[in-house]
Design a protein around this motif. Structure first.
Motif, PDB file in Angstrom:
ATOM      1  N   ASN A  15      27.451  51.821  31.205  1.00 23.97           N
ATOM      2  CA  ASN A  15      27.188  52.052  29.940  1.00 23.97           C
ATOM      3  C   ASN A  15      25.754  52.740  29.829  1.00 23.97           C
ATOM      4  O   ASN A  15      25.775  53.516  28.930  1.00 23.97           O
ATOM      5  CB  ASN A  15      27.514  50.939  28.779  1.00 23.97           C
ATOM      6  N   ILE A  16      24.792  52.146  30.344  1.00 24.65           N
ATOM      7  CA  ILE A  16      23.659  52.795  30.132  1.00 24.65           C
ATOM      8  C   ILE A  16      23.429  54.233  31.100  1.00 24.65           C
ATOM      9  O   ILE A  16      22.994  55.239  30.401  1.00 24.65           O
ATOM     10  CB  ILE A  16      22.380  51.922  30.874  1.00 24.65           C
ATOM     11  N   ILE A  17      23.878  54.121  32.177  1.00 25.21           N
ATOM     12  CA  ILE A  17      24.195  55.533  33.100  1.00 25.21           C
ATOM     13  C   ILE A  17      24.970  56.662  32.232  1.00 25.21           C
ATOM     14  O   ILE A  17      24.616  57.735  32.256  1.00 25.21           O
ATOM     15  CB  ILE A  17      24.747  55.124  34.337  1.00 25.21           C
ATOM     16  N   SER A  18      26.199  56.182  31.536  1.00 19.93           N
ATOM     17  CA  SER A  18      26.927  57.229  31.105  1.00 19.93           C
ATOM     18  C   SER A  18      26.333  57.507  29.565  1.00 19.93           C
ATOM     19  O   SER A  18      26.819  58.416  29.005  1.00 19.93           O
ATOM     20  CB  SER A  18      28.281  56.431  30.642  1.00 19.93           C
ATOM     21  N   GLY A  19      25.265  56.729  28.980  1.00 19.45           N
ATOM     22  CA  GLY A  19      24.754  57.104  27.787  1.00 19.45           C
ATOM     23  C   GLY A  19      25.495  56.288  26.557  1.00 19.45           C
ATOM     24  O   GLY A  19      25.055  56.623  25.531  1.00 19.45           O
ATOM     25  N   LYS A  20      26.403  55.695  27.106  1.00 16.28           N
ATOM     26  CA  LYS A  20      26.998  54.759  25.677  1.00 16.28           C
ATOM     27  C   LYS A  20      26.129  53.735  25.311  1.00 16.28           C
ATOM     28  O   LYS A  20      26.238  53.378  23.948  1.00 16.28           O
ATOM     29  CB  LYS A  20      28.516  54.067  26.353  1.00 16.28           C
ATOM     30  N   CYS A  21      25.155  53.352  25.972  1.00  8.83           N
ATOM     31  CA  CYS A  21      24.281  52.258  25.454  1.00  8.83           C
ATOM     32  C   CYS A  21      22.894  52.445  25.895  1.00  8.83           C
ATOM     33  O   CYS A  21      22.896  53.247  26.957  1.00  8.83           O
ATOM     34  CB  CYS A  21      24.612  50.925  26.134  1.00  8.83           C
ATOM     35  N   GLN A  22      21.937  51.984  25.267  1.00 13.14           N
ATOM     36  CA  GLN A  22      20.568  52.402  25.611  1.00 13.14           C
ATOM     37  C   GLN A  22      20.034  51.197  26.477  1.00 13.14           C
ATOM     38  O   GLN A  22      20.330  49.971  26.091  1.00 13.14           O
ATOM     39  CB  GLN A  22      19.875  52.656  24.389  1.00 13.14           C
ATOM     40  N   GLY A  23      19.356  51.533  27.454  1.00  8.47           N
ATOM     41  CA  GLY A  23      18.533  50.623  28.080  1.00  8.47           C
ATOM     42  C   GLY A  23      17.202  50.184  27.377  1.00  8.47           C
ATOM     43  O   GLY A  23      16.898  50.319  26.399  1.00  8.47           O
ATOM     44  N   ARG A  24      16.160  50.254  28.466  1.00  5.56           N
ATOM     45  CA  ARG A  24      14.887  50.031  27.796  1.00  5.56           C
ATOM     46  C   ARG A  24      14.467  51.347  27.069  1.00  5.56           C
ATOM     47  O   ARG A  24      14.915  52.574  27.271  1.00  5.56           O
ATOM     48  CB  ARG A  24      13.956  50.041  29.021  1.00  5.56           C
ATOM     49  N   ILE A  25      13.740  51.394  26.131  1.00  5.48           N
ATOM     50  CA  ILE A  25      13.386  52.365  25.167  1.00  5.48           C
ATOM     51  C   ILE A  25      11.753  52.575  25.564  1.00  5.48           C
ATOM     52  O   ILE A  25      11.508  53.607  24.903  1.00  5.48           O
ATOM     53  CB  ILE A  25      13.430  51.861  23.619  1.00  5.48           C
ATOM     54  N   ASN A  26      11.068  51.714  26.021  1.00  3.21           N
ATOM     55  CA  ASN A  26       9.462  52.008  26.375  1.00  3.21           C
ATOM     56  C   ASN A  26       9.353  51.055  27.858  1.00  3.21           C
ATOM     57  O   ASN A  26       9.851  50.107  27.938  1.00  3.21           O
ATOM     58  CB  ASN A  26       8.693  51.901  25.279  1.00  3.21           C
ATOM     59  N   ASP A  27       8.172  51.454  28.565  1.00  3.95           N
ATOM     60  CA  ASP A  27       7.672  50.882  29.684  1.00  3.95           C
ATOM     61  C   ASP A  27       7.261  49.528  29.619  1.00  3.95           C
ATOM     62  O   ASP A  27       6.860  48.702  30.287  1.00  3.95           O
ATOM     63  CB  ASP A  27       6.702  51.588  30.344  1.00  3.95           C
ATOM     64  N   ASN A  28       6.978  49.061  28.289  1.00  7.25           N
ATOM     65  CA  ASN A  28       6.583  47.620  27.994  1.00  7.25           C
ATOM     66  C   ASN A  28       7.590  46.670  27.828  1.00  7.25           C
ATOM     67  O   ASN A  28       7.488  45.458  28.005  1.00  7.25           O
ATOM     68  CB  ASN A  28       5.898  47.779  26.828  1.00  7.25           C
ATOM     69  N   GLN A  29       8.890  47.138  27.698  1.00 13.76           N
ATOM     70  CA  GLN A  29      10.139  46.081  27.542  1.00 13.76           C
ATOM     71  C   GLN A  29      10.299  45.667  29.144  1.00 13.76           C
ATOM     72  O   GLN A  29      10.226  46.109  30.113  1.00 13.76           O
ATOM     73  CB  GLN A  29      11.272  46.982  27.056  1.00 13.76           C
ATOM     74  N   ILE A  30      10.797  44.201  29.008  1.00 10.38           N
ATOM     75  CA  ILE A  30      11.296  43.681  30.196  1.00 10.38           C
ATOM     76  C   ILE A  30      12.716  43.941  30.354  1.00 10.38           C
ATOM     77  O   ILE A  30      13.508  43.443  29.387  1.00 10.38           O
ATOM     78  CB  ILE A  30      10.647  42.351  30.156  1.00 10.38           C
ATOM     79  N   THR A  31      13.095  44.239  31.554  1.00 10.54           N
ATOM     80  CA  THR A  31      14.456  44.295  31.943  1.00 10.54           C
ATOM     81  C   THR A  31      14.882  43.278  33.129  1.00 10.54           C
ATOM     82  O   THR A  31      14.162  43.406  34.041  1.00 10.54           O
ATOM     83  CB  THR A  31      14.875  45.671  32.332  1.00 10.54           C
ATOM     84  N   ILE A  32      16.010  42.588  33.015  1.00  9.97           N
ATOM     85  CA  ILE A  32      16.536  41.686  34.207  1.00  9.97           C
ATOM     86  C   ILE A  32      17.714  42.500  34.267  1.00  9.97           C
ATOM     87  O   ILE A  32      18.789  42.609  33.414  1.00  9.97           O
ATOM     88  CB  ILE A  32      16.815  40.310  33.616  1.00  9.97           C
ATOM     89  N   ALA A  33      17.941  42.755  35.684  1.00 17.88           N
ATOM     90  CA  ALA A  33      19.460  43.408  36.137  1.00 17.88           C
ATOM     91  C   ALA A  33      19.659  42.261  37.130  1.00 17.88           C
ATOM     92  O   ALA A  33      19.250  42.062  38.200  1.00 17.88           O
ATOM     93  CB  ALA A  33      18.902  44.623  36.640  1.00 17.88           C
ATOM     94  N   ASP A  34      20.828  41.764  36.775  1.00 16.78           N
ATOM     95  CA  ASP A  34      21.595  40.842  37.717  1.00 16.78           C
ATOM     96  C   ASP A  34      23.010  41.733  38.271  1.00 16.78           C
ATOM     97  O   ASP A  34      23.883  41.664  37.457  1.00 16.78           O
ATOM     98  CB  ASP A  34      22.132  39.635  36.799  1.00 16.78           C
TER      99      ASP A  34
END
Length: 99
Positions: A52-71
């Motif tokens: 959904n992030i890749i297709s643009g349906k959902c937004q991932g991080r909006i800035n470099d300061n955000q922490i993302t965990i990918a499982d």
């Protein structure tokens, strides 16, 4: 991944701004996200599917300061497409496995 495998402390999910899974239905029963859900650290509503992030349906991080965990628990269809892309990219080249 298995239902009991854990590589991250579930408390890390408390500080994550974005939690990404390759498959929400799969990640809620196996992998690190499953541990965080079982311990009520996050809920299924906190998870975004990578597709959904890749297709643009959902937004991932909006800035470099955000922490993302990918499982990423592993999806056969994605693994097959990646293997095919690698094979196609190297077909005809002098790679180690062609020797």
């Amino acid at each position: 991944d298995t239902p009991y495998k854990q590589e991250l402390e579930e408390t890390l999910f408390e500080i994550a701004d974005v939690v990404v899974a390759d498959s929400i239905s799969q990640s809620i029963v196996r992998g690190d996200i499953a541990h965080a859900i079982r311990n009520n650290t996050i809920s299924e509503d906190n998870i975004i599917e990578l597709g959904n992030i890749i297709s643009g349906k959902c937004q991932g991080r909006i800035n470099d300061n955000q922490i993302t965990i990918a499982d990423l628990t592993g999806l056969a269809v994605q693994d097959i497409k990646i293997a095919k892309a690698v094979y196609d990219a190297t077909k005809g080249s002098d790679t180690l496995w062609e020797r």
